[in-house]
Write a protein that holds these residues in place. Structure first.
Motif, short mmCIF file in Angstrom:
data_model
loop_
_atom_site.label_atom_id
_atom_site.label_comp_id
_atom_site.label_asym_id
_atom_site.label_seq_id
_atom_site.Cartn_x
_atom_site.Cartn_y
_atom_site.Cartn_z
N GLY A 63 -17.45 -24.40 -92.29
CA GLY A 63 -17.70 -23.31 -91.60
C GLY A 63 -17.77 -22.02 -92.03
N ASP A 189 -13.66 -25.04 -88.45
CA ASP A 189 -14.70 -23.99 -88.69
C ASP A 189 -14.17 -22.78 -89.12
OD1 ASP A 189 -16.86 -21.96 -88.45
OD2 ASP A 189 -17.87 -23.28 -86.69
N ASP A 191 -15.01 -19.65 -90.24
CA ASP A 191 -15.53 -18.29 -89.74
C ASP A 191 -15.27 -18.04 -88.26
OD1 ASP A 191 -16.24 -17.58 -92.15
OD2 ASP A 191 -18.28 -17.52 -91.92
N GLU A 192 -15.45 -19.28 -87.47
CA GLU A 192 -15.22 -19.21 -85.69
C GLU A 192 -13.68 -18.95 -85.75
OE1 GLU A 192 -17.16 -21.91 -83.41
OE2 GLU A 192 -15.40 -21.97 -82.24
#
Ligand SMILES: Cc1ncc(COP(=O)(O)O)c(C=O)c1O
Length: 386
Positions: A63, A189, A191-192
């Motif tokens: 991610g 993920d 970045d999330e």
């Protein structure tokens, strides 16, 4: 009972590898063989393309948008050492967990012994579960980072990434996650979630060769916060004697392990073709089947409910035998390869009450089958009735 060869040690390194892995290694050895990015000839260009594509595959799996934010290392250990030694400074306090592997706890201890940092090992509130509240209790004004293992290499349980990333975001801490046991099985993920640094091996869930790994850096992480731990040739800025300050060269010096990376690239292709979700379900099915068979053996001791096992790794013991005696008999008499003892995670065993004797650990891979479990239980049956 005849002696087979059954490999149940995938948490150490996955075996067998998908067939494309050895093919890719051989192809690189025999047909390419050049060092990437150091020359303009065709071999070097092909190697450079392979290196870049493998970065892209890892970035997308974790991610992260920027492929240059994938730093190749020789193992998860080297990746985690880079994150820990690169980010932590004199006077910092670090929060970590009782489920760390020695690859994070030993670098932290080494820094503590040098007088550089102090760290607090936070126990779980229950088994391997952490809440924001139980982490916040240990915050200090100088807490700089949280270092945490995503999934236990001993018990197969996993923490909530959301809890740790919320903790780090809320208190502006650097988050360093050891995803050695989860990459290739559980979705991540970065970045999330806002995980800053993720250490991964290439040779476990991603099915690449040994000698591969990476540190993945979040797109928003300011690289001025992490100093390089290796200095040397990068093929870039050759007129200068200072280390480049851009990615990935800031942290990657020396000729990369292209043979390993060629195999890793093929390993990731195989994982993606199967899908992480399917691999997760396959391992869950095997875990449930193991527990179903285990319920028929009253001398067999397990430590966590199968619902909480996320990565296909199970610890157990058999009454009347030490883990090393049982592991030896399984290997010597039946050809079953397990792992015994403390699995480089003494703190996890302390937290779960299995220290210092340890456990026998079995760990499934994408190629493990129910028949492997049947064979294991036939062996356990023979051992218990001997
Ligand atoms: C949780 C965990 N962290 C780190 C490592 C180290 O991985 P590597 O052998 O790639 O250095 C392992 C290996 O078993 C592990 O299980």
């Amino acid at each position: 009972m005849s002696k087979n060869k059954v490999y149940l040690d995938n948490a150490a390194t996955s075996f067998p590898k998908p067939p494309g892995v050895a093919k890719a290694v051989l192809y690189f050895m025999n047909e390419v063989g050049a060092s990437p990015g150091r020359a303009a000839h065709m071999g070097s260009i092909e190697a450079g393309e392979l290196l870049f594509e493998t970065r892209e595959k890892i970035a997308s799996l974790c991610g992260v948008m920027g492929p240059m934010r994938v730093i190749f290392t020789s193992s998860a250990t080297e990746a985690l050492n880079l994150a820990i030694f690169g980010c932590l400074k004199k006077g910092d306090h670090i929060i970590t967990t009782s489920f760390e592997h020695n690859s994070t706890i030993r670098p932290l201890k080494a820094l503590e012994e040098k007088g550089t940092i102090k760290f607090t090992v936070v126990p779980p509130y229950d088994k391997h579960q952490y809440t924001l509240d139980c982490l916040e209790k240990h915050l200090k004004p100088n807490t700089k980072a949280v270092v945490f293992n995503h999934a236990s290499n001993v018990f197969g349980t996993a923490v909530s990434l959301e809890v740790f990333s919320e903790f780090a975001r809320k208190h502006r801490l650097i988050s360093i996650c050891d995803a050695s046991q989860s990459i290739g099985v559980l979705p991540i993920d970065m970045d999330e979630l806002g995980i800053d640094l993720l250490g991964i091996p290439g040779h476990k869930g991603l099915c690449g060769p040994m000698g591969t790994g990476a540190l993945v850096i979040n797109d928003s992480f300011d690289i001025d916060q992490m100093s390089p731990q290796k200095f040397g040739g990068t093929g870039s800025l050759s007129d200068q004697i200072v280390q480049p300050n851009f990615l990935p060269d800031k942290y990657e010096s020396g000729t990369p392990n292209m043979i390993g990376i060629a195999g890793l690239s093929a390993g990731i292709d195989a994982i993606n073709a199967e899908s992480i979700g399917k691999i997760f379900l396959h391992k869950k099915e095997l875990v449930n089947y193991f527990y179903q068979r285990a319920s028929e053996v009253k001398e067999l001791i397990t430590y966590v409910h199968p619902e909480h096992i996320e990565t296909g790794t199970i610890s157990f013991n058999l009454e009347g035998l030490s883990s090393s005696e049982l592991g030896f008999l399984l290997s010597d008499r039946f050809g079953i390869q397990t792992r015994i003892g403390l699995h480089c995670s003494p703190l996890a065993h302390q937290a779960m009450g299995t220290f210092p004797s340890g456990t026998v650990r079995i760990s499934f891979g994408p190629f493990s089958r129910k028949s492997d479990i049947d064979y294991l239980f036939d062996a356990i049956d023979e051992i218990s009735n001997a």
